[in-house]
Design an enzyme around this catalytic site. Structure first.
Site: not given
Ligand code: NAP
Ligand code: G4F
Length: 329
Positions: A10, A82, A126, A128, A152, A187, A191, A281
């Site tokens: 949350i 989470a 995701s 991903e 992941y 965000r 990221f 990566r």
């Molecule tokens: P986020 O900002 O990283 O939030 C994840 C939250 O989960 C954090 O508050 C974290 O707490 C908590 N958490 C991690 N491990 C936990 C555990 N064992 N028990 C309880 N809480 C835990 O991620 P988000 O961007 O909001 O994404 C939400 C979900 O959607 C995630 O599952 C992510 O993988 C998925 N997702 C995200 C995207 C995207 O682009 N944002 C896309 C596809 C899927 P801490 O701060 O304590 O670590």
């Molecule tokens: O912002 P990113 O770290 O996101 P990524 O790896 O796509 O993952 C996010 O989206 C997923 C959904 O497809 C979620 F499931 C996951 O939880 C997360 O929210 O990276 C985006 C792109 C990648 O190609 C990475 O290699 O940006 C490229 N990049 C280039 N320079 C970088 C950087 N990414 C990060 N984090 N930091 C850099 O300096």
């Protein structure tokens, strides 16, 4: 009677917007946060919701903490958000990532199956998971194969399969939202969208003089978190449990993202951007572009933000917060 929602994660980006959306729709909202040694920063994204939501300590890896809460609350809807959600970090801490995301989800599904079978459950799947796979027309959709390219991504494929399995085997209302990248002012700043916007704003204000990135040629389909949490809630209120892709259908390279941000701030990006192995990566997911026709047609979902309006909102946010120790969301 008000519906009750329970959110894991949350305090994260999506969790905080989802809590707001559910409150606006008259839900009682409950959630768990993990114990952290710095308490002050942990609830930053939720401070403005104090007194409106109920937060307790809990952890996906501590099944007793899940059982205690779910037996007590008996939520109508459970959103499992989470996760260790950073793909690059998942190469550094693969065991933790897989254990936390996969076994954590298993703990939650077992808790629901054993103690609260009527609770609906949303799994944060995701894009991903698609990894190397793109359909011939250049999109990824519900039928596209999964070939994940990171620990992941592998952990999320496990959770996707678990969700379907519990739906079929135990008749749970369990849904997978296959969400493509979504961003916002909330965000995390490691990221790429937040990192680029925040650093460019600091360069503009002469607080930084360089932006070091990894791969500039990968493409992502970037939407806004506020639009995507609405999709989660729509899926949970559908007549049947199902899996849906949520995406914008537009894709851009990281380089194009940088060009937009630096131009907006009237900066010459070639003067400031360099690349380092540190942010590369071991295997890169090169291309994401989602086809969300199914959720648009069946649930009437439609995003309000464009790429430009989302990035402009992030620039405005970081202009106010780039020099603060404690960010105000
Ligand atoms: P986020 O900002 O990283 O939030 C994840 C939250 O989960 C954090 O508050 C974290 O707490 C908590 N958490 C991690 N491990 C936990 C555990 N064992 N028990 C309880 N809480 C835990 O991620 P988000 O961007 O909001 O994404 C939400 C979900 O959607 C995630 O599952 C992510 O993988 C998925 N997702 C995200 C995207 C995207 O682009 N944002 C896309 C596809 C899927 P801490 O701060 O304590 O670590
Ligand atoms: O912002 P990113 O770290 O996101 P990524 O790896 O796509 O993952 C996010 O989206 C997923 C959904 O497809 C979620 F499931 C996951 O939880 C997360 O929210 O990276 C985006 C792109 C990648 O190609 C990475 O290699 O940006 C490229 N990049 C280039 N320079 C970088 C950087 N990414 C990060 N984090 N930091 C850099 O300096």
């Amino acid at each position: 009677m008000k519906k009750k929602a329970f959110i894991t994660g949350i305090a994260g980006q999506d969790g905080s917007y989802l809590a707001e959306h559910l409150l606006e729709n008259n839900y009682e909202v409950y959630g768990i946060i993990r114990r952290n040694s710095i308490t002050e920063h942990q609830r930053l994204r939720l401070n403005h919701l104090d007194n409106k939501i109920t937060i307790e300590y809990g952890d996906l890896l501590d099944i007793s903490s899940l059982e205690n809460k779910i037996i007590k609350i008996k939520p109508d809807e459970i959103y499992n958000l989470a996760a260790q959600s950073h793909v690059r970090v998942s190469f550094d801490i693969p065991h933790f990532t897989v254990m936390n995301n996969a076994i954590g989800a298993l703990n939650l599904f077992e808790t629901v199956k054993n103690h609260s079978k009527n609770s609906k459950i949303y799994q944060a799947s995701s894009s991903e998971m698609f990894g190397r796979c793109v359909d011939e027309d250049g999109y990824q959709r519900e039928q596209t194969r999964f070939e994940p390219t990171s620990p992941y991504g592998c952990s999320k494929v496990f959770c996707f399969n678990l969700t379907k399995h519990y739906r079929i085997a135990y008749n749970l209302f369990a849904v997978n939202g296959i969400l493509f990248n979504h961003e916002s002012p909330r965000r995390g700043s490691n990221f790429v969208t937040s990192k680029v916007v925040k650093t460019a704003v600091r360069i503009k204000n002469k607080l930084d003089d360089k932006l070091v990135l990894g791969n500039l040629d990968s493409s992502r389909d970037w939407g806004h978190s506020k639009d995507y949490v609405k999709a989660m809630n729509l899926m949970m209120n559908h007549s049947k449990p199902d899996d849906f892709v949520v995406a914008t259908g537009e894709t851009r390279t990281v380089r194009k993202l940088c060009e937009y941000v630096f131009k907006k701030l009237d900066l010459d990006m070639d003067k400031y951007i360099s690349q380092s192995e540190k942010f590369m990566r071991p295997e890169e997911l090169k291309f994401l572009c989602g086809d969300s026709s199914k959720i648009k047609k069946e649930l009437g979902w439609k995003p309000e933000y464009s790429f430009e309006s989302m990035i402009d909102e992030m620039i405005e946010f970081w202009e106010k917060n780039h020099d603060k120790n404690v960010i105000e969301y």
